[in-house]
Design a protein around this motif. Structure first.
Motif, mmCIF file in Angstrom:
data_model
loop_
_atom_site.group_PDB
_atom_site.id
_atom_site.type_symbol
_atom_site.label_atom_id
_atom_site.label_comp_id
_atom_site.label_asym_id
_atom_site.label_seq_id
_atom_site.Cartn_x
_atom_site.Cartn_y
_atom_site.Cartn_z
ATOM 1 N N MET A 1 0.749 -1.281 0.109
ATOM 2 C CA MET A 1 0.148 0.070 0.159
ATOM 3 C C MET A 1 0.920 1.229 0.165
ATOM 4 O O MET A 1 1.992 1.033 0.314
ATOM 5 N N LEU A 2 0.226 2.363 -0.430
ATOM 6 C CA LEU A 2 1.045 3.596 -0.617
ATOM 7 C C LEU A 2 0.385 4.649 0.288
ATOM 8 O O LEU A 2 -0.760 4.639 0.469
ATOM 9 N N TRP A 3 0.943 5.641 0.456
ATOM 10 C CA TRP A 3 0.204 6.894 1.002
ATOM 11 C C TRP A 3 0.846 8.181 0.376
ATOM 12 O O TRP A 3 1.837 8.125 -0.218
ATOM 13 N N CYS B 1 4.310 11.956 -3.045
ATOM 14 C CA CYS B 1 3.459 11.004 -3.462
ATOM 15 C C CYS B 1 4.066 9.556 -3.480
ATOM 16 O O CYS B 1 5.285 9.494 -3.864
ATOM 17 N N LYS B 2 3.174 8.699 -3.388
ATOM 18 C CA LYS B 2 3.611 7.151 -3.532
ATOM 19 C C LYS B 2 4.390 6.774 -2.466
ATOM 20 O O LYS B 2 5.534 5.907 -2.962
ATOM 21 N N ASP C 1 -2.091 -0.367 -13.301
ATOM 22 C CA ASP C 1 -1.218 -0.099 -14.430
ATOM 23 C C ASP C 1 -0.020 0.758 -13.850
ATOM 24 O O ASP C 1 1.071 1.126 -14.544
ATOM 25 N N GLU C 2 -0.236 1.324 -12.513
ATOM 26 C CA GLU C 2 0.977 2.052 -11.835
ATOM 27 C C GLU C 2 1.569 1.325 -10.967
ATOM 28 O O GLU C 2 2.590 1.576 -10.303
ATOM 29 N N ALA C 3 1.186 0.002 -10.555
ATOM 30 C CA ALA C 3 1.795 -0.639 -9.412
ATOM 31 C C ALA C 3 3.300 -1.153 -9.808
ATOM 32 O O ALA C 3 3.962 -1.407 -11.243
ATOM 33 N N ILE C 4 4.236 -1.138 -8.930
ATOM 34 C CA ILE C 4 5.708 -1.354 -9.174
ATOM 35 C C ILE C 4 6.150 -2.336 -7.856
ATOM 36 O O ILE C 4 5.524 -2.319 -7.014
ATOM 37 N N GLU D 1 11.051 -3.159 -4.461
ATOM 38 C CA GLU D 1 12.628 -2.870 -4.765
ATOM 39 C C GLU D 1 12.712 -1.769 -5.885
ATOM 40 O O GLU D 1 13.788 -1.294 -6.246
ATOM 41 N N ASP D 2 11.694 -1.698 -6.631
ATOM 42 C CA ASP D 2 11.537 -0.553 -7.813
ATOM 43 C C ASP D 2 11.323 0.678 -7.433
ATOM 44 O O ASP D 2 11.439 1.565 -8.185
ATOM 45 N N HIS D 3 10.923 0.924 -6.102
ATOM 46 C CA HIS D 3 10.349 2.354 -5.702
ATOM 47 C C HIS D 3 11.630 3.134 -5.568
ATOM 48 O O HIS D 3 12.618 2.904 -5.224
#
Length: 118
Positions: free
Chosen positions: A1-3, A11-12, A39-42, A45-47
């Protein structure tokens, strides 16, 4: 999850590891966490803010080099110290991960052997 940080607009941020905004130090509001659209999920480890590059002088948590505040406790970056790279720790002290022998750690860091020609 993101915030997304409501204070500075970053963001993210990662919901589990960024308890505080790494850019302004504002605390996370868990009610604002969200899953990104498919379509925006990563992968984590790529964040862009993943990777321990400095340790917080307040709580000893590892933080990414671009973070100006600790993601674990919100303390500003001051008096921090770099996080040792695995290669450096193993080559100088023989230290290993929990449950791993020093020999295992050194073997992991050795260059791969060329394939045998049989």
């Amino acid at each position: 999850m993101l915030w997304d940080c409501p204070s500075c607009g970053t963001c993210k941020l990662l919901g589990l590891t960024h308890r505080f905004c790494p850019n302004c130090g504002a605390p996370q509001d868990p009610t604002l966490r969200y899953f990104p659209p498919q379509d925006e999920a990563i992968a984590v480890e790529d964040h862009p803010l993943v990777g321990p590059d400095w340790r917080c002088s307040g709580c000893d948590a590892p933080n990414h080099a671009r973070a100006t505040f600790c993601g674990a406790c919100g303390a500003p970056r001051s008096g921090d110290r770099p996080v040792a790279l695995r290669h450096d720790v193993v080559s100088t002290s023989g230290a290993a991960f929990q449950g791993e022998t020093a020999a295992d750690a050194k073997r992991d860091l050795a260059p791969p052997s060329p394939p045998s020609s049989s």
